[in-house]
Design an enzyme around this catalytic site. Structure first.
Site, mmCIF file in Angstrom:
data_model
loop_
_atom_site.group_PDB
_atom_site.id
_atom_site.type_symbol
_atom_site.label_atom_id
_atom_site.label_comp_id
_atom_site.label_asym_id
_atom_site.label_seq_id
_atom_site.Cartn_x
_atom_site.Cartn_y
_atom_site.Cartn_z
ATOM 1 N N CYS A 16 -4.588 -1.554 -1.947
ATOM 2 C CA CYS A 16 -4.759 -0.148 -2.289
ATOM 3 C C CYS A 16 -5.734 -0.037 -3.455
ATOM 4 O O CYS A 16 -5.472 -0.561 -4.544
ATOM 5 C CB CYS A 16 -3.399 0.428 -2.668
ATOM 6 S SG CYS A 16 -3.492 2.135 -3.202
ATOM 7 N N ASN A 17 -6.848 0.622 -3.211
ATOM 8 C CA ASN A 17 -7.852 0.799 -4.272
ATOM 9 C C ASN A 17 -7.291 1.614 -5.420
ATOM 10 O O ASN A 17 -7.596 1.363 -6.586
ATOM 11 C CB ASN A 17 -9.085 1.518 -3.717
ATOM 12 C CG ASN A 17 -9.869 0.679 -2.743
ATOM 13 O OD1 ASN A 17 -10.881 0.096 -3.090
ATOM 14 N ND2 ASN A 17 -9.413 0.599 -1.499
ATOM 15 N N THR A 18 -6.469 2.617 -5.100
ATOM 16 C CA THR A 18 -5.936 3.506 -6.137
ATOM 17 C C THR A 18 -5.109 2.717 -7.149
ATOM 18 O O THR A 18 -5.201 2.949 -8.354
ATOM 19 C CB THR A 18 -5.079 4.614 -5.481
ATOM 20 O OG1 THR A 18 -5.897 5.300 -4.537
ATOM 21 C CG2 THR A 18 -4.559 5.600 -6.494
ATOM 22 N N CYS B 278 -11.157 2.930 0.268
ATOM 23 C CA CYS B 278 -9.737 3.154 0.524
ATOM 24 C C CYS B 278 -9.403 2.340 1.768
ATOM 25 O O CYS B 278 -10.151 2.386 2.761
ATOM 26 C CB CYS B 278 -9.484 4.636 0.774
ATOM 27 S SG CYS B 278 -7.819 4.975 1.371
ATOM 28 N N ASP C 106 0.862 -1.191 0.000
ATOM 29 C CA ASP C 106 0.000 0.000 0.000
ATOM 30 C C ASP C 106 0.896 1.237 0.000
ATOM 31 O O ASP C 106 2.110 1.148 0.187
ATOM 32 C CB ASP C 106 -0.931 -0.004 1.224
ATOM 33 C CG ASP C 106 -1.943 1.142 1.177
ATOM 34 O OD1 ASP C 106 -2.312 1.575 0.074
ATOM 35 O OD2 ASP C 106 -2.352 1.624 2.255
ATOM 36 N N SER C 107 0.266 2.398 -0.175
ATOM 37 C CA SER C 107 1.021 3.647 -0.122
ATOM 38 C C SER C 107 1.421 3.994 1.306
ATOM 39 O O SER C 107 2.301 4.825 1.511
ATOM 40 C CB SER C 107 0.168 4.784 -0.680
ATOM 41 O OG SER C 107 -1.027 4.885 0.072
HETATM 42 N N1 DGL Z 1 -4.863 2.860 0.999
HETATM 43 C C1 DGL Z 1 -4.896 3.452 -0.315
HETATM 44 C C2 DGL Z 1 -6.166 3.030 -1.061
HETATM 45 O O1 DGL Z 1 -6.818 2.086 -0.661
HETATM 46 C C3 DGL Z 1 -4.655 4.901 -0.178
HETATM 47 C C4 DGL Z 1 -4.727 5.642 -1.453
HETATM 48 C C5 DGL Z 1 -3.678 6.689 -1.668
HETATM 49 O O2 DGL Z 1 -2.542 6.570 -1.198
HETATM 50 O O3 DGL Z 1 -4.050 7.625 -2.365
HETATM 51 O O4 DGL Z 1 -6.527 3.537 -2.096
#
Ligand code: DGL
Length: 266
Positions: free
Chosen positions: A110-112, A222, A46-47
């Site tokens: 991470c959805n993004t 998210c 993830d980010s």
């Molecule tokens: N946890 C990430 C997600 O589910 C965070 C998104 C991001 O860093 O913009 O999208």
């Protein structure tokens, strides 16, 4: 970062793998940690800390599973990165991590990232990828008022449009984009504090719509947001909050069972 869910065997890496200027440093940092990682692991990416909410769901099903956690905090939040940069970055991280640790599968927590490039990554690598996409389908089924909301950092992806088209045609879907909530979740895990005013402000459109007795179900699109659930419910009581954690954990459990069956059939 410490252990997840109190499990001594779970490794959280990544906070130090974040020199934006020099990708070579990323590679040597990864390589330096290789000896510490047990075999039979899965990789979660993830980010930032959001993927830990997914790890919690996975560990609830499989407490002794080894998890390598990659938090790309130098590039956080991913929602603000140009798509081409994000895509190149992810491929570089994944190639390095796969070469170094040979995990059994990768969870894109991470959805993004998942809504941008899950099919591409599945085509590029042989290892199974489990992605996280907004839980539009269960939300549409659960909603009685047939008005649902999507709360996410990236709300306008083609993948998301398709999900809404396929599963929520009977619903009106209100989309709320917020990077501030991701920052709040990071802060909560770093020092235990949350700015409740920020949360109230972001949920304001939903509060108005709740007064009109409309939106009854909110999709947490998210992985950071389930970490804030207590505060979200306090700010907006009386709605259903849906995340993808359990569905991801089910999928991971299923794939790992298949892979151990394949091993025992050899
Ligand atoms: N946890 C990430 C997600 O589910 C965070 C998104 C991001 O860093 O913009 O999208």
């Amino acid at each position: 970062m410490g252990n997840v869910g109190g499990d001594e065997k779970t490794f959280c890496l990544g906070a130090h793998l974040n020199d934006k200027k020099n990708t070579q440093d990323d590679k040597s940092a990864i390589s330096n940690m290789a000896g510490l990682i047990p075999s039979d692991s899965i990789l979660v990416i993830d980010s930032g800390v959001g993927g830990l909410s997914v790890c919690q769901s996975i560990l609830a099903q499989q407490p002794s599973l080894q998890i390598i956690y990659f938090a790309d905090s130098a590039y956080f939040p991913y929602g603000l990165l140009p798509e081409a940069e994000l895509s190149a970055r992810l491929k570089s991280i994944i190639s390095s991590m796969l070469a170094m640790y040979q995990p059994k599968l990768v969870v894109l927590a991470c959805n993004t990232v998942s809504t941008l490039m899950l099919p591409e990554l599945r085509a590029l690598y042989e290892i199974p990828f489990v992605g996280v996409v907004p839980a539009i389908k269960p939300a549409a089924l659960m909603s009685k008022t047939k008005r649902i909301a999507l709360l996410a950092t990236t709300i306008s992806r083609a993948y998301t449009d398709q999900l809404i088209h396929d599963y929520a045609q009977a619903c009106e879907v209100l989309r709320i984009g917020s990077n501030e909530l991701v920052v709040e979740a990071e802060r909560l895990l770093n020092d235990g504090s949350v700015n409740k005013q920020v949360i109230d402000q972001i949920l304001k459109p939903l509060r108005l719509s709740s007064e009109l007795s409309s939106v009854d179900t909110v999709v947490l699109g998210c992985t950071h947001f389930p970490l804030l659930k207590e505060y979200l419910s306090e700010s907006l009581p009386g709605v259903n909050w849906i995340d993808s954690g359990e569905a991801i954990a089910n999928r991971v459990t299923h794939l790992l069972a298949l892979s151990s069956k394949d091993q025992s059939d050899l």
